[in-house]
Design a protein around this motif. Structure first.
Motif, short mmCIF file in Angstrom:
data_model
loop_
_atom_site.label_atom_id
_atom_site.label_comp_id
_atom_site.label_asym_id
_atom_site.label_seq_id
_atom_site.Cartn_x
_atom_site.Cartn_y
_atom_site.Cartn_z
N ASN A 58 -0.01 24.68 16.01
CA ASN A 58 -0.90 25.56 16.78
C ASN A 58 -0.70 27.04 16.46
N ASP A 59 0.01 27.34 15.38
CA ASP A 59 0.23 28.72 14.94
C ASP A 59 0.83 29.62 16.02
N VAL A 60 1.77 29.07 16.77
CA VAL A 60 2.46 29.85 17.79
C VAL A 60 3.34 30.89 17.10
N ASP A 61 3.55 32.00 17.77
CA ASP A 61 4.36 33.09 17.23
C ASP A 61 5.72 32.58 16.74
N CYS A 62 6.13 33.05 15.57
CA CYS A 62 7.38 32.61 14.95
C CYS A 62 8.59 32.85 15.84
N SER A 63 8.59 33.92 16.60
CA SER A 63 9.72 34.19 17.49
C SER A 63 9.89 33.07 18.51
N GLU A 64 8.79 32.59 19.04
CA GLU A 64 8.85 31.49 20.00
C GLU A 64 9.32 30.20 19.33
N VAL A 65 8.89 29.98 18.09
CA VAL A 65 9.34 28.80 17.34
C VAL A 65 10.85 28.86 17.13
N LEU A 66 11.34 30.04 16.78
CA LEU A 66 12.79 30.20 16.57
C LEU A 66 13.57 29.92 17.85
N ILE A 67 13.05 30.37 18.97
CA ILE A 67 13.72 30.11 20.26
C ILE A 67 13.76 28.61 20.53
N GLN A 68 12.68 27.92 20.24
CA GLN A 68 12.64 26.47 20.46
C GLN A 68 13.58 25.76 19.48
N LEU A 69 13.67 26.25 18.25
CA LEU A 69 14.62 25.68 17.29
C LEU A 69 16.06 25.85 17.75
N ALA A 70 16.34 26.96 18.40
CA ALA A 70 17.68 27.17 18.97
C ALA A 70 17.96 26.12 20.04
N ALA A 71 16.95 25.77 20.81
CA ALA A 71 17.11 24.72 21.83
C ALA A 71 17.39 23.37 21.17
N VAL A 72 16.73 23.11 20.04
CA VAL A 72 16.97 21.87 19.29
C VAL A 72 18.42 21.83 18.81
N ARG A 73 18.87 22.91 18.21
CA ARG A 73 20.24 22.98 17.70
C ARG A 73 21.24 22.79 18.83
N SER A 74 20.99 23.41 19.96
CA SER A 74 21.89 23.28 21.10
C SER A 74 21.92 21.84 21.61
N ALA A 75 20.76 21.20 21.69
CA ALA A 75 20.70 19.81 22.17
C ALA A 75 21.46 18.88 21.22
N ILE A 76 21.33 19.10 19.93
CA ILE A 76 22.05 18.27 18.95
C ILE A 76 23.55 18.52 19.03
N ASN A 77 23.94 19.78 19.12
CA ASN A 77 25.37 20.09 19.23
C ASN A 77 25.98 19.49 20.49
N ASN A 78 25.26 19.57 21.61
CA ASN A 78 25.77 18.99 22.85
C ASN A 78 25.86 17.47 22.76
N THR A 79 24.92 16.86 22.06
CA THR A 79 25.00 15.41 21.84
C THR A 79 26.23 15.08 21.02
N GLY A 80 26.48 15.86 19.99
CA GLY A 80 27.67 15.66 19.17
C GLY A 80 28.95 15.77 19.97
N LYS A 81 29.00 16.73 20.89
CA LYS A 81 30.18 16.89 21.75
C LYS A 81 30.41 15.65 22.61
N VAL A 82 29.34 15.10 23.16
CA VAL A 82 29.47 13.90 23.99
C VAL A 82 29.97 12.73 23.16
N VAL A 83 29.39 12.55 21.96
CA VAL A 83 29.81 11.47 21.07
C VAL A 83 31.27 11.65 20.68
N LEU A 84 31.67 12.87 20.34
CA LEU A 84 33.05 13.15 19.95
C LEU A 84 34.01 12.85 21.09
N LYS A 85 33.70 13.32 22.28
CA LYS A 85 34.57 13.06 23.43
C LYS A 85 34.72 11.57 23.69
N ASN A 86 33.61 10.84 23.65
CA ASN A 86 33.68 9.39 23.85
C ASN A 86 34.54 8.74 22.77
#
Length: 103
Positions: A45-73
């Motif tokens: 939808n051609d959303v502003d790149c700054s907003e895309v980058l913020i959403q990508l940061a959320a993706v990275r954070s979600a993946i990192n947090n998943t990794g932490k849970v898997v590692l702890k388990n």
């Protein structure tokens, strides 16, 4: 007797996790997938790149947090068991996996 030793030596570690642990990982993966789908729609939808980058940061954070849970388990269950059984290969595999995850 020799056959049993060889079978044991090459036996793979079984990963048995509680339903709660599995649910926590699956919920976090679903969150990461949701963020990725949002990024895809934003780009389509051609959303502003700054907003895309913020959403990508959320993706990275979600993946990192998943990794932490898997590692702890893994540490709390599989590696504790590996130490008790003197399974040095499992500990080596964990070290390799951590190196790849944190790159």
């Amino acid at each position: 007797m020799h056959q049993e030793h060889i079978a044991h030596e090459h036996q793979e570690h079984m990963h048995i996790h509680s339903p709660e642990d599995k649910k926590a990982v699956l919920n976090r993966l679903s969150r990461a997938i949701g963020h990725m789908e949002a990024v895809k729609r934003m780009v389509e939808n051609d959303v502003d790149c700054s907003e895309v980058l913020i959403q990508l940061a959320a993706v990275r954070s979600a993946i990192n947090n998943t990794g932490k849970v898997v590692l702890k388990n893994h540490l709390n269950h599989c590696i504790v068991e590996a130490i008790e059984e003197e399974d040095h290969l499992a500990i080596h595999r964990l070290s390799d996996a951590i190196d790849k995850f944190v790159k």
